[in-house]
Design a protein around this motif. Sequence first.
Motif, short mmCIF file in Angstrom:
data_model
loop_
_atom_site.label_atom_id
_atom_site.label_comp_id
_atom_site.label_asym_id
_atom_site.label_seq_id
_atom_site.Cartn_x
_atom_site.Cartn_y
_atom_site.Cartn_z
N LEU A 41 -59.17 -109.59 -34.41
CA LEU A 41 -58.64 -111.33 -34.15
C LEU A 41 -57.42 -111.37 -33.90
CD1 LEU A 41 -59.77 -114.28 -35.26
CD2 LEU A 41 -58.61 -113.49 -36.97
N VAL A 42 -56.77 -111.70 -32.07
CA VAL A 42 -54.89 -111.71 -32.43
C VAL A 42 -55.18 -113.60 -32.01
CG1 VAL A 42 -55.50 -109.56 -31.16
CG2 VAL A 42 -56.39 -111.43 -29.83
N GLU A 43 -56.29 -114.45 -32.35
CA GLU A 43 -55.91 -116.12 -31.91
C GLU A 43 -56.79 -116.15 -33.46
OE1 GLU A 43 -56.95 -117.96 -28.58
OE2 GLU A 43 -55.49 -116.50 -27.35
N ASN A 44 -56.04 -117.27 -34.69
CA ASN A 44 -57.10 -118.38 -35.22
C ASN A 44 -56.46 -120.08 -34.82
OD1 ASN A 44 -56.51 -120.15 -37.56
ND2 ASN A 44 -56.09 -118.03 -39.18
N VAL B 287 -45.52 -111.23 -44.20
CA VAL B 287 -45.81 -111.01 -45.70
C VAL B 287 -46.52 -109.56 -45.29
CG1 VAL B 287 -47.50 -111.34 -47.72
CG2 VAL B 287 -45.76 -112.85 -46.84
N LEU B 288 -47.06 -109.96 -44.40
CA LEU B 288 -48.10 -109.02 -43.72
C LEU B 288 -48.22 -107.54 -42.51
CD1 LEU B 288 -51.41 -111.02 -43.83
CD2 LEU B 288 -50.80 -109.45 -46.19
N ALA B 289 -46.00 -108.06 -42.58
CA ALA B 289 -46.11 -106.90 -41.11
C ALA B 289 -45.47 -105.39 -41.40
CB ALA B 289 -44.27 -107.45 -40.92
N PRO C 113 -51.40 -108.32 -35.40
CA PRO C 113 -49.85 -110.11 -36.06
C PRO C 113 -51.31 -110.75 -35.17
CG PRO C 113 -48.27 -108.43 -35.50
CD PRO C 113 -49.95 -108.06 -35.36
N VAL C 114 -50.96 -111.96 -35.76
CA VAL C 114 -52.44 -112.75 -35.46
C VAL C 114 -51.30 -114.69 -34.52
CG1 VAL C 114 -54.20 -114.71 -36.37
CG2 VAL C 114 -54.00 -112.91 -37.61
#
Length: 181
Positions: free
Chosen positions: A109-112, A126-128, A143-144
Amino acid sequence: LVEAIEARKAQDGLYDFHDMIAQVALGLDQPDLLARQQTRYRAALIDEFQDTDALQWEIFRKVFGGPDHHLIVVGDPKQAIYDFRGGDLPTYQQACRDLLEDGAQRLPLVENHRTSLALIDRLNQVLAEGEGFFQTPNGYSDPVLARCPTRLLREGQAQPPMLLLRTPTSGSAGTIRRRLA
């Protein structure tokens, strides 16, 4: 207690969730039943795949592992929550390796389109990978990008997308709730 529960289930002909899965796995050891299932079911889409346990993966692999079958799995290892009933991250990770070795394609998933740019930016921080909370083998390598410009507003004022609070490690739940409120 476990022995008493198993005895009661056997006496009354009762099955729990795990028993049903185990019966399916056992049944698929019979070549004729496996062949009937493979003829009947050519494709499956399994959502929340990160909560799959080893026996469930064995079932999916047997039924949908052939060349004329399609298996689509959707999962996020950071959302694995069913350890209490046997869902385990190593099974998810091994299944992903197995599928990729068999020629499956990974589509991250690359787009939200539901979450604001500001929140996605903070979550990506935070999730890097290498810097965030999740590390190998459960890293965050994709990353999204946010496609929703909406901002959180309170009384017409933009609010920060995320507040991280250090919670106390001791004290009653009520005390902790009051301090966070």
